[in-house]
Design a protein around this motif. Structure first.
Motif, PDB file in Angstrom:
ATOM      1  N   MET A  16       0.836  -1.201   0.000  1.00 50.52           N
ATOM      2  CA  MET A  16       0.000   0.000   0.000  1.00 50.52           C
ATOM      3  C   MET A  16       0.873   1.254   0.000  1.00 50.52           C
ATOM      4  SD  MET A  16      -2.941  -1.239   2.725  1.00 50.52           S
ATOM      5  CE  MET A  16      -3.768   0.355   2.832  1.00 50.52           C
ATOM      6  N   ASN A  19       2.464   1.732  -3.416  1.00 54.30           N
ATOM      7  CA  ASN A  19       1.518   2.266  -4.399  1.00 54.30           C
ATOM      8  C   ASN A  19       1.305   3.760  -4.211  1.00 54.30           C
ATOM      9  OD1 ASN A  19       1.038  -0.086  -5.860  1.00 54.30           O
ATOM     10  ND2 ASN A  19      -0.580  -0.774  -4.487  1.00 54.30           N
ATOM     11  N   LEU A  20       1.346   4.227  -2.974  1.00 54.85           N
ATOM     12  CA  LEU A  20       1.223   5.664  -2.719  1.00 54.85           C
ATOM     13  C   LEU A  20       2.423   6.413  -3.270  1.00 54.85           C
ATOM     14  CD1 LEU A  20      -0.218   5.406   0.884  1.00 54.85           C
ATOM     15  CD2 LEU A  20      -1.347   6.574  -1.021  1.00 54.85           C
ATOM     16  N   ALA A  23       2.029   6.705  -6.899  1.00 56.70           N
ATOM     17  CA  ALA A  23       0.987   7.666  -7.266  1.00 56.70           C
ATOM     18  C   ALA A  23       1.453   9.112  -7.118  1.00 56.70           C
ATOM     19  CB  ALA A  23      -0.255   7.436  -6.406  1.00 56.70           C
ATOM     20  N   ALA A 128      -3.563  -5.740  -2.409  1.00 59.96           N
ATOM     21  CA  ALA A 128      -2.721  -4.624  -1.965  1.00 59.96           C
ATOM     22  C   ALA A 128      -1.640  -4.334  -2.985  1.00 59.96           C
ATOM     23  CB  ALA A 128      -2.106  -4.948  -0.607  1.00 59.96           C
ATOM     24  N   ASP A 130      -1.713  -4.960  -6.214  1.00 54.03           N
ATOM     25  CA  ASP A 130      -2.308  -4.437  -7.446  1.00 54.03           C
ATOM     26  C   ASP A 130      -3.017  -3.101  -7.243  1.00 54.03           C
ATOM     27  OD1 ASP A 130      -1.416  -6.727  -8.695  1.00 54.03           O
ATOM     28  OD2 ASP A 130      -3.333  -7.780  -8.540  1.00 54.03           O
ATOM     29  N   GLY A 131      -3.167  -2.669  -5.998  1.00 52.72           N
ATOM     30  CA  GLY A 131      -3.855  -1.408  -5.715  1.00 52.72           C
ATOM     31  C   GLY A 131      -5.342  -1.455  -5.991  1.00 52.72           C
ATOM     32  N   ALA A 153      -5.344   5.547  -4.549  1.00 54.02           N
ATOM     33  CA  ALA A 153      -4.024   5.002  -4.874  1.00 54.02           C
ATOM     34  C   ALA A 153      -3.844   3.571  -4.382  1.00 54.02           C
ATOM     35  CB  ALA A 153      -2.934   5.892  -4.282  1.00 54.02           C
ATOM     36  N   VAL A 154      -4.690   3.145  -3.452  1.00 50.29           N
ATOM     37  CA  VAL A 154      -4.528   1.804  -2.889  1.00 50.29           C
ATOM     38  C   VAL A 154      -5.748   0.917  -3.097  1.00 50.29           C
ATOM     39  CG1 VAL A 154      -2.890   2.601  -1.149  1.00 50.29           C
ATOM     40  CG2 VAL A 154      -5.325   2.549  -0.586  1.00 50.29           C
ATOM     41  N   LYS A 156      -9.811   0.106  -5.131  1.00 55.11           N
ATOM     42  CA  LYS A 156     -10.667   0.223  -6.318  1.00 55.11           C
ATOM     43  C   LYS A 156     -12.122   0.428  -5.927  1.00 55.11           C
ATOM     44  CE  LYS A 156     -11.927  -2.189 -10.589  1.00 55.11           C
ATOM     45  NZ  LYS A 156     -11.751  -3.432 -11.388  1.00 55.11           N
TER      46      LYS A 156
END
Length: 292
Positions: A16, A19-20, A23, A128, A130-131, A153-154, A156
């Motif tokens: 997570m 991914n942030l 982003a 997590a 794959d976001g 960003a984390v 869907k």
């Protein structure tokens, strides 16, 4: 809001946080064990030496730790989030904890001038990475709106489900459904194997019908391969089912299937298998059927 801190860089928290970073946020990570911080720094983040340091300059603070006492330890006290976050900061607790604890901590956060959201997630390690996590959020709608870019960003599927504590209540229901599905899938796989069916073909066709589910998609092959490396440990699901059964009892709700699966999960943990992925429920079904 650009400065985000993630406290808890475990199986879920680390991807997570990564991914942030991807982003475009400025992300600081803290974990009790230094190697996880080092791993996050290697992926483009910054590391903090303490919870207080992680919280101090953050616009958004995300906590992702195992249980209610862990969240309480992170946010309270002189070195905790509440004492060190700047006024108006958003605190997003993505952990899975008791709804009553979430409500109390939310009240404490507001008293400290911090805006709380209980926002547990579902989707497991792969979700997590794959976001694409599903995020169920309790709190004030205005705060949910302000957190949207970070949550996008984390996750869907991001849904505001009610006031503080509601996110944790929905997560408890999620864990009940997931555990029951895993147990049913495990029984189905053992059943298919007992009759010599091509199990991969069998799961493919089952997945295309009403029996299909994300549990089947993500856990079916693990059962066929006997690969129970943890994406979500049985010990954590055991904790979650304890939350479910206690909350159901408080509300006078009967959950006979949930109580049975909770007992089965608890049995495996008591036997020393708590480090397995929760798809490891399969091992108990196989043993009780005289199969490997």
């Amino acid at each position: 809001m650009t400065n985000v801190s993630v406290i808890g860089l475990g199986i879920m928290g680390l991807p997570m946080a990564t991914n942030l970073v991807d982003a475009g946020f400025s992300v600081t990570g803290y974990n009790r064990s230094q190697p996880k911080i080092d791993e996050f720094v290697a992926q483009g983040g910054s590391g903090a030496a303490s919870v207080a340091e992680a919280a101090r300059d953050a616009d958004v603070i995300i906590t992702m730790v195992p249980d209610s006492p862990d969240v309480e330890a992170v946010v309270t006290g002189d070195d905790g989030v509440f004492a060190n976050a700047k006024p108006g900061a958003l605190w997003i607790d993505a952990s899975t904890i008791r709804p009553d604890v979430a409500k109390q901590l939310s009240d404490d956060a507001r008293a400290a001038g911090i805006r709380p959201l209980d926002a547990p997630v579902s989707g497991g390690e792969q979700g997590a990475i794959d976001g694409v996590l599903s995020i169920m959020i309790g709190g004030e709608k205005a705060d949910v709106d302000d957190a949207q870019n970070v949550l996008n960003a984390v996750g869907k599927t991001i849904v505001h489900v009610g006031p503080s504590g509601s996110g944790q209540t929905v997560k408890a229901a999620n864990q009940l459904i997931v555990a029951a599905n895993i147990q049913a899938l495990a029984e189905a796989v053992v059943f298919l194997e007992a009759y010599g069916v091509d199990t991969e073909a069998g799961l493919t066709v089952l997945g295309g019908g009403l029996a299909g589910s994300k549990v089947l998609d993500q856990k079916g092959q693990k059962m066929l391969d006997r690969n129970f490396d943890p994406g979500f440990r049985l010990t954590l699901h055991n904790k979650d089912l304890g939350i479910v059964t206690a909350a159901a009892r408080e509300a006078n709700v009967s959950i006979p299937l949930g109580a049975t699966v909770a007992q089965l999960v608890g049995n495996l943990v008591a036997q020393g298998d708590g480090g397995l992925d929760h798809s490891g429920l399969f091992t108990q079904v196989a043993r009780s059927s005289g199969r490997k």
